[in-house]
Design an enzyme around this catalytic site. Structure first.
Site, PDB file in Angstrom:
ATOM      1  N   LYS A  79       0.851  -1.199   0.000  1.00 36.68           N
ATOM      2  CA  LYS A  79       0.000   0.000   0.000  1.00 36.68           C
ATOM      3  C   LYS A  79       0.882   1.244   0.000  1.00 36.68           C
ATOM      4  CE  LYS A  79      -3.943   2.015   2.551  1.00 36.68           C
ATOM      5  NZ  LYS A  79      -4.746   1.929   3.797  1.00 36.68           N
ATOM      6  N   SER A 154      -9.682   1.820   2.784  1.00 38.44           N
ATOM      7  CA  SER A 154      -8.833   2.602   1.909  1.00 38.44           C
ATOM      8  C   SER A 154      -7.805   1.767   1.140  1.00 38.44           C
ATOM      9  CB  SER A 154      -8.086   3.665   2.724  1.00 38.44           C
ATOM     10  OG  SER A 154      -7.231   3.042   3.660  1.00 38.44           O
ATOM     11  N   SER A 178      -9.903  -0.423   6.850  1.00 35.38           N
ATOM     12  CA  SER A 178      -9.255  -0.219   5.555  1.00 35.38           C
ATOM     13  C   SER A 178      -8.599  -1.450   4.948  1.00 35.38           C
ATOM     14  CB  SER A 178      -8.221   0.905   5.649  1.00 35.38           C
ATOM     15  OG  SER A 178      -8.865   2.152   5.678  1.00 35.38           O
TER      16      SER A 178
END
Lengths: 489, 482
Positions: A79, A154, A178
């Site tokens: 990420k 996210s 997330s």
């Protein structure tokens, strides 16, 4: 080209038996990314040179007859809020659009130490603020099951990449859901570890007391392998736990006989789509068949979690994001003086959701409001933690839906932040209590994946992985990842 | 000022002399080239986390103990949020409601008495970087440069109660505070290097009034003198306003050293709202009582106790004892001279007068003295043994200062040994008496002063080497014989 959904174990076998080389595997994945990523937008940045170098290093180790770690040579996505030395780390934001960190996060160092292959950086909602990955300055990641739908956020990039098989596994971060939300929307496995289990050093902070790094993969076993690599005390993170780390793979096959599993009534009522509740209940029933004892429990303060989260997380964010002022790194928009420069930089380069949360956080910490908002939110946080403590006195794990519904269409909720915030209603309490939670797919509704989460006691990742592995076997979802549209490319 | 009473409280920032910074491993060295002692952590780069340097905690606790504070059992760090380009994170890690130490005091000598000044609290925090503007201010400059070397250097902030009543008291408090921090070796307290900084709060009220007046805060007080002058100026400014029936505005003012005035920095309406919040990156501190007790035992003798000992056990004057103990280095030097065999009074005299004078002239500190304590003790022994006179000793000391040679070597090389031998002295006495018949006559006429003149002549003749006591005795005998 099609690429089978190899598990980490299968890739390890292929490499060790020299049926394929790490370099060849890496090239295949890079090629797939080139083909599939334009549609899925899972990657913000790819690093072909770095990945190939890492892969060739694995091949040299193999040639030298060295033992390989299970993750050696296995292509991964990180990420984009996890710092990678000399590799752009944007946080999905224009303000860090050109930011190249001079250091790597502890988790990245750990992946590098076992010769993992990092293909690139995963798309995300800006600074982790979002539930759909639509708040990315680099455009939304798209759901491989239906590219008109969101991936969840996210950590949408890593989840979509694993679902589309353009990475074997990935690392995300989870502040209010997330990791679990995109895992659920994309039909993959994701784990939010106990707060403190994995070092946060190098994770760009959104809400420091809630943020936790965790893995994505196609199966529970692969998540367990990744957890073995990234977990453990880090002297560079004062909040990381000194607790010893078990082998998360060791007890995976122990089954669920005799385990007590709680089903919290607050997670199955109003606001949760009945088909989603039904899929989670059906999975619980199958676990009962395997010898688990499922009982209804209550977590009475659940309804306050979302409101308290939207005070605590923005409060911390308003402070954490203050450093992006255009002064010494990141992007800058010039102004007549330093104040104008910082104001322009922040108001033009932060997206709307980030600005909204910074303002919320600034407000709740302001003199005269602190007690009414921030302190009360902290009290609610303690009550929520208390709910879980009481529940875990009588059950070993808790099973609940991850998200109230399946993946929604891109653009469907962007005009209504409050509706968007409801996406995380089932995941947020876990972060507030600092607990571990594993999201696994448990069925399809409207042809889209539904996830369930297994919440455990602090530091009980091994137990929830064990339950998750059992559930995965009896639900039989693992195979349907092959049916994702992009995966079949 | 007669109608008005000053109420002053000081906020002192002191850099702790740990080798590394408070939350990372970077060096705290002063004077390195700009931005050479920096790392991702003190630069506040995205993703970094602070880790507390245990030495900082130790030093802060020591300061708390030396200032008679209660050491907290539970403490924590908070974020103080404000935007300034010398602060890379735009928040300072500091302590808000649970400081490491509270409720202390410090005894300060004022006038002819001792006054106890309350210490409200001591807390730990990180220092900010240093801005160098291309022009005079941040907004008027085309650009500014930032040096982050100082970013993350550990500080303690020591907040006094509003117990001080004059600029002199404020200065005395600061000097005592500096001495204590130096004594316990937690800070160098160099105001010129910024390792000791002071902000002052001052208000006026009518004598006898218990309620405080409205205060102003003065910043940019960069020396002890500036503290005293700044407070004097600000008291005068406030008095003029009050005498004219005006009202003091609560504001922050800056001391302008060159112009000798305070100027408005920001008014109350621009006071910062720091939006403190507990720092989620640092775990709360649980302070081990046993450790605190151990640190207490490790504290050295503090200036007041040392001074008392010098007066009571060595018979030194209050003044000498005060001068000797004002800095730990001086007191340590003095005690080294004693340890090498010198008597307290002689040593005190030489350290406070001769040595202090030379140091002052050459701008050196006592630890840089070219004459080590042991050599000074040798010199004092030579005086006591009457090998040289006190007067000659001053010359010898000057030579020791210049050459670094031992006193005995200088005396030998330059033939400075005191003449105590009766025959040579008697010869000189006789010579002088025969050369000055008028003076001898004056003596017999009852002029006592004549003796002094004759002694002086003998000293001149001996080039200062004659033992003055023996000369005196011998001369009187001879004169009375005659």
């Amino acid at each position: 080209m099609t690429m089978p959904y190899y598990s980490i174990g299968e890739i390890h076998t292929l490499l060790v038996s020299r049926e394929t080389s790490a370099e060849a595997l890496c090239r295949d994945y890079l090629e797939r990314i080139e083909k599939i990523n334009p549609e899925i937008n899972a990657y913000i940045t790819t690093d072909p040179d770095g990945a190939l170098n890492a892969a060739r290093a694995v091949d040299r180790l193999l040639a030298a007859g060295e033992d390989l770690h299970p993750l050696a040579g296995v292509p991964a996505i990180i990420k984009d809020n996890i710092c990678t030395r000399m590799l752009r780390t944007t946080c999905g934001s224009r303000i860090l659009g050109q930011f190249v960190p001079p250091y790597s996060a502890t988790v990245v160092e750990r992946v590098n130490a076992v010769h993992g292959v990092i293909l690139g950086k995963g798309n995300m909602d800006e600074f982790g603020m979002g539930s759909s990955n639509e708040n990315s300055a680099f455009g939304p990641a798209r759901n491989p099951w239906d590219p008109t739908r969101v991936t969840g956020g996210s950590s949408g990039g890593p989840a979509a990449a694993v679902a589309a098989n353009i990475a074997v596994w990935g690392l995300g971060s989870d502040t209010g859901g997330s990791i679990r939300t995109p895992a659920s929307f994309c039909g993959v496995v994701g784990m939010k570890p106990t707060y403190g289990r994995v070092s946060r050093y190098g994770l760009v902070a959104y809400a420091s007391s809630l943020d936790q790094i965790g893995p994505f993969a196609a199966s529970v076993e692969d998540v367990a392998i990744a957890m073995n690599c990234i977990s453990g005390y880090d002297p560079a993170d004062s909040t990381s736990a000194r607790t010893s780390v078990p082998d998360f793979c060791a007890g995976l096959k122990k089954g669920v006989r005799g385990l007590k599993i709680g089903l919290p009534r607050e997670y199955f009522g109003e606001g949760i789509r009945p088909e989603v509740s039904a899929a989670v209940m059906a999975a619980a029933a199958k676990l009962s068949d395997q010898g688990a004892e499922c009982t209804e429990i209550s977590l009475p303060h659940t309804e306050y979690a979302l409101a308290a989260y939207y005070i605590i997380a923005p409060a911390e964010a308003s402070s954490n994001l203050a450093r992006y002022d255009g002064v010494s790194y990141g992007s800058r928009i010039d102004g007549d003086d330093i104040i104008a420069m910082s104001c322009k930089t922040r108001s033009r380069l932060f997206g709307m959701e980030v600005q909204r949360r910074i303002m919320l956080g600034t407000y709740v910490l302001s003199s005269g409001y602190y007690d009414a908002y921030y302190l009360r939110a902290l009290k609610i946080r303690r009550l929520i933690k208390g709910d879980f403590d009481r529940a875990f006195a009588s059950v070993d794990a808790i099973i609940a839906p991850v998200v109230p519904d399946v993946a929604f269409r891109i653009g469907e909720k962007t005009d209504d932040p409050l509706t968007m915030y409801m996406t995380d209603v089932c995941t947020i309490p876990v972060n507030m209590a600092g607990l571990p939670s594993l999201a696994i797919p448990c069925g399809l509704v409207d042809g889209l994946p539904v996830g369930l989460q297994i919440i455990g006691r602090p530091m009980a990742e091994a137990e929830i992985l064990q339950i998750g592995h059992c559930a995965e076997q009896i639900i039989g979802f693992a195979g349907i990842a092959n049916k994702t549209k992009a995966g079949a490319l | 000022m007669n109608k008005w009473e000053m109420v002053i409280g000081l906020e002192v920032h002191s850099e702790l002399k740990t080798r590394s910074k408070i939350f990372c491993g970077c060096s705290t060295r002063f004077g390195s080239s700009p931005n050479s002692n920096i790392c991702p952590v003190c630069l506040g780069l995205p993703g970094v986390l602070p880790v507390l340097n245990q030495k900082v905690l130790e030093f802060a606790i020591k300061a708390g103990l030396a200032l008679n504070c209660r050491i907290a059992a539970h403490s924590k760090f908070d974020r103080k949020n404000y935007y300034y380009p010398d602060l890379p994170k735009n928040y300072q890690i500091s302590q808000y409601d649970l400081p490491i130490a509270e409720n202390g005091w410090l005894d300060v000598e004022v006038g002819d008495g001792i006054k106890r000044i309350g210490i409200t609290r001591i807390h730990m925090e990180e220092d900010a970087g240093k801005l160098v503007h291309a022009g005079s201010t941040i907004t008027s400059s085309s650009h500014s440069l930032v040096d982050y070397n100082r970013t993350g250097v550990p500080l303690i902030e020591i907040v006094s109660e509003p117990d001080l009543r004059s600029p002199e008291e404020a200065r005395a408090y600061l000097e005592k505070l500096k001495a204590i921090l130096e004594y316990i070796e937690v800070s160098d307290c160099k105001m010129e290097e910024g390792s000791l900084r002071c902000d002052a709060n001052i208000s006026l009220r009518r004598h006898g009034q218990t309620k405080f007046g409205i205060k102003t805060e003065i910043k940019n007080l960069t020396s002890f003198r500036a503290v005293q002058r700044g407070l004097e100026y600000e008291a005068g400014r406030q008095q003029t306003i009050l005498d004219e029936g005006g009202v003091i505005e609560q504001e922050t003012r800056s001391w302008d050293e060159e112009k000798g005035v305070t100027v408005l920095l920001r008014g109350k309406e621009h006071a910062h709202d720091y939006r403190y919040l507990p720092d989620p990156d640092l775990v709360p501190l649980e302070i081990d009582r046993q450790w605190v007790e151990e640190l207490k035992k490790q504290l050295p003798e503090l200036p007041s106790a040392r001074k008392q000992r010098y007066i009571e056990q060595m018979g030194l004057s209050d003044y000498d004892a005060g001068v000797l103990t004002a800095s730990r280095a001086t007191a340590d030097y003095f005690e080294q001279v004693l340890a090498a065999g010198a008597s307290p009074k002689g040593a005190a005299n030489w350290v406070t007068v001769e040595l202090a004078g030379k140091l002052n002239q050459s701008g050196l500190t006592i630890s840089q003295s070219p004459v080590p304590a042991a050599q000074l003790a040798q010199l004092l022994k030579l005086i006591d043994d009457r090998v040289i006179s006190g007067k000659i000793a001053k010359d010898v000391f000057a030579r020791m200062w210049q050459t670094g040679k031992e006193p005995e070597q200088i005396i030998r090389e330059e033939g400075l040994t005191q003449i105590s031998d009766d025959d040579s002295l008697r010869q000189m006495v006789e010579q002088v008496i025969s050369q000055h018949p008028q003076t001898v006559a004056d003596f017999h006429a009852g002029k006592e002063k004549a003796v002094g003149f004759l002694v002086g002549q003998i000293m001149k003749l001996s080039r200062g080497k004659a033992n003055p006591e023996i000369v005196n005795r011998m001369l009187r005998e001879k004169l009375l014989e005659g």
